[in-house]
Design a protein around this motif. Sequence first.
Motif, PDB file in Angstrom:
ATOM      1  N   GLU A  71      -7.466   7.503  11.857  1.00 14.66           N
ATOM      2  CA  GLU A  71      -6.437   8.482  11.880  1.00 14.66           C
ATOM      3  C   GLU A  71      -6.903  10.070  11.306  1.00 14.66           C
ATOM      4  O   GLU A  71      -7.386  10.034  10.244  1.00 14.66           O
ATOM      5  N   SER A  74      -4.442  12.035   7.179  1.00 11.96           N
ATOM      6  CA  SER A  74      -4.421  10.840   6.339  1.00 11.96           C
ATOM      7  C   SER A  74      -2.923  10.443   6.120  1.00 11.96           C
ATOM      8  O   SER A  74      -2.553   9.466   5.648  1.00 11.96           O
ATOM      9  N   ARG A  75      -1.946  11.658   6.065  1.00 14.83           N
ATOM     10  CA  ARG A  75      -0.476  11.367   5.613  1.00 14.83           C
ATOM     11  C   ARG A  75       0.251  10.360   6.570  1.00 14.83           C
ATOM     12  O   ARG A  75       0.773   9.528   6.221  1.00 14.83           O
ATOM     13  N   ALA A  77      -1.811   8.062   8.494  1.00 16.05           N
ATOM     14  CA  ALA A  77      -2.382   6.752   8.207  1.00 16.05           C
ATOM     15  C   ALA A  77      -1.590   6.187   6.873  1.00 16.05           C
ATOM     16  O   ALA A  77      -1.318   5.036   6.984  1.00 16.05           O
ATOM     17  N   LYS A  78      -1.368   6.876   5.774  1.00 19.48           N
ATOM     18  CA  LYS A  78      -0.731   6.269   4.715  1.00 19.48           C
ATOM     19  C   LYS A  78       0.934   5.841   4.942  1.00 19.48           C
ATOM     20  O   LYS A  78       1.164   4.582   4.696  1.00 19.48           O
TER      21      LYS A  78
END
Length: 121
Positions: A71, A74-75, A77-78
């Motif tokens: 991803e 990263s936002r 993905a989280k």
Amino acid sequence: CSDDAHATEKKDRDEKTSGSSDGNNSTEKKDCDEKTSGSSDGNNATKKKSKRKLPKLSQEQIAKLQSIGFEFDSRDAKWLQKLDVLLKYKQSHGDFLVPSNYPEDPTLSNWVQSQRAQHKL
């Protein structure tokens, strides 16, 4: 800087024009200048790092990363990870009413509340 430091700067300027400076306040003036201009060594290093250009990924590199599920944001993905945890919670409990003390993921309740709040915006 404090008002005293600004007053000292003014006094230094006045003394320079009249030629009667004793030089005792030069360190205080320098400290004040650094604080107001943001030119301390730490800030310069940060600015240099942010201006450094990174090489662009080739299409082949992007494709390889995507093929393994990488991803880039990263936002995202989280967020997707929390969504997976929420789906598992629903499968186990039949609802989305996550208690604040949920032992498997203590932050899930806050995440669910945040999603509801963002939906209302």
